[in-house]
Design an enzyme around this catalytic site. Structure first.
Site, PDB file in Angstrom:
ATOM      1  N   ALA A  14       0.817  -1.228   0.000  1.00 24.74           N
ATOM      2  CA  ALA A  14       0.000   0.000   0.000  1.00 24.74           C
ATOM      3  C   ALA A  14       0.846   1.271   0.000  1.00 24.74           C
ATOM      4  O   ALA A  14       0.302   2.356   0.161  1.00 24.74           O
ATOM      5  CB  ALA A  14      -0.960  -0.010   1.186  1.00 24.74           C
ATOM      6  N   SER A  15       2.142   1.159  -0.176  1.00 23.77           N
ATOM      7  CA  SER A  15       2.969   2.373  -0.173  1.00 23.77           C
ATOM      8  C   SER A  15       2.775   3.197  -1.445  1.00 23.77           C
ATOM      9  O   SER A  15       3.122   4.374  -1.483  1.00 23.77           O
ATOM     10  CB  SER A  15       4.450   1.997  -0.025  1.00 23.77           C
ATOM     11  OG  SER A  15       4.784   0.942  -0.903  1.00 23.77           O
ATOM     12  N   TYR A 156       3.467 -13.335 -15.331  1.00 18.07           N
ATOM     13  CA  TYR A 156       2.491 -12.459 -14.671  1.00 18.07           C
ATOM     14  C   TYR A 156       1.074 -13.016 -14.852  1.00 18.07           C
ATOM     15  O   TYR A 156       0.299 -13.110 -13.893  1.00 18.07           O
ATOM     16  CB  TYR A 156       2.593 -11.051 -15.271  1.00 18.07           C
ATOM     17  CG  TYR A 156       1.727 -10.010 -14.609  1.00 18.07           C
ATOM     18  CD1 TYR A 156       2.087  -9.449 -13.386  1.00 18.07           C
ATOM     19  CD2 TYR A 156       0.548  -9.574 -15.204  1.00 18.07           C
ATOM     20  CE1 TYR A 156       1.298  -8.481 -12.783  1.00 18.07           C
ATOM     21  CE2 TYR A 156      -0.253  -8.610 -14.610  1.00 18.07           C
ATOM     22  CZ  TYR A 156       0.130  -8.064 -13.401  1.00 18.07           C
ATOM     23  OH  TYR A 156      -0.665  -7.111 -12.800  1.00 18.07           O
TER      24      TYR A 156
END
Ligand code: NAP
Length: 248
Positions: A14-15, A156
């Protein structure tokens, strides 16, 4: 009464980007927020202060999502500090894109650890307090690439498709305990992860998107809020695309 009043939410990664937008949206709706990051110390500190200014309890944890022991430690620390975990958002993720001919075993392993093993690591921990409370909402960040595949993104896409299988299984396994588990599949969202796409001009990407623009992190956060709160109390095992109609 706010939608997440007195709830405890744990948000990974969440940075920055989507995770940051989810942490802010949840805090604006009354949730106390524990969140993680990997290396952005300054950004994490700034977000912690911003969330506290919104009047909720908030704490940043530096914790590698791909590390099983770290996830166990994290969940224990959060329960000790916050009392319980009502909502878990498995958002942390990376991309190391390459054509399969060039994709190295290390690149494959790094993406699998950060994107898929991470979801197993933390979900296994947070279901303990959720089972005790007989309530919980787990939200896993997949991608439209996990739904449809994409050349050059095999690792991915595999990690994000794996998240969908995991999400549906956990929803079935824990539905009787009133624990819900859903996935969000964003399309192109404006964050550091997609910044490089704009180098050659964003317009060529817009041709693929009926809404003709990238999404904003806040628009994914809105879907997460719906899945976190009681408005979605009978929604579990689902994948919600947030992609401007690119994947229908
Ligand atoms: P981002 O801007 O690159 O931010 C990634 C976040 O994850 C950062 O907070 C980062 O922490 C954290 N992180 C990365 N590896 C970690 C690890 N091993 N342990 C803990 N934290 C870790 O990415 P984003 O675009 O917001 O993407 C968030 C999620 O949405 C990802 O799962 C991504 O795959 C998914 N998604 C994104 C898009 C898109 O278009 N942006 C589309 C579909 C899905 P640091 O700041 O400390 O590095």
């Amino acid at each position: 009464m706010k939608l997440l009043e007195n709830k405890v939410a744990l948000v990974t990664g969440a940075s920055r980007g989507i995770g940051e937008a989810i942490a802010v949206k949840f805090a604006e709706n009354g949730a106390n927020i524990a969140f993680t990051y990997l290396s952005s110390d300054e950004k994490a500190k700034a977000l912690e202060a911003r969330l506290q200014e919104l009047g909720v309890k908030a704490k940043a944890y530096k914790s590698d999502a791909g590390d099983f022991a770290a996830a166990e430690q994290l969940a224990n620390d959060v329960v000790k500090e916050f009392g319980t975990i009502d909502i878990c958002v498995n958002n942390a993720g990376i991309s190391k894109d390459n054509l399969l001919l060039r994709l190295t075993p290390d690149q494959w392993d790094d993406v699998m650890a950060a994107n898929l093993k991470s979801v197993y690591n933390l979900t296994k921990q947070v279901i303990r307090p959720m089972m005790k409370a007989r309530s919980g909402s787990i939200i896993n960040m997949s991608s439209v690439v996990g739904v449809e595949g994409n050349g050059g993104q095999a690792s991915y896409a595999a990690s994000k498709a794996g998240i969908i299988g995991f999400t549906k299984s956990i929803a079935q396994e824990l539905g009787s305990r009133n624990i819900r588990c859903n996935a969000i599949a964003p399309g192109f969202i404006e964050t550091d992860m997609t910044h490089y796409l704009k180098d050659g001009g964003a317009e060529k990407w817009f041709e693929k998107i009926p809404m003709a623009r990238f999404g904003k992190p806040e628009e994914v956060a809105g879907v997460a809020l719906f899945l976190a709160c009681d408005m979605s109390s009978y929604v579990s095992g689902q994948v919600i695309n947030a992609c401007g109609a690119m994947c229908t």
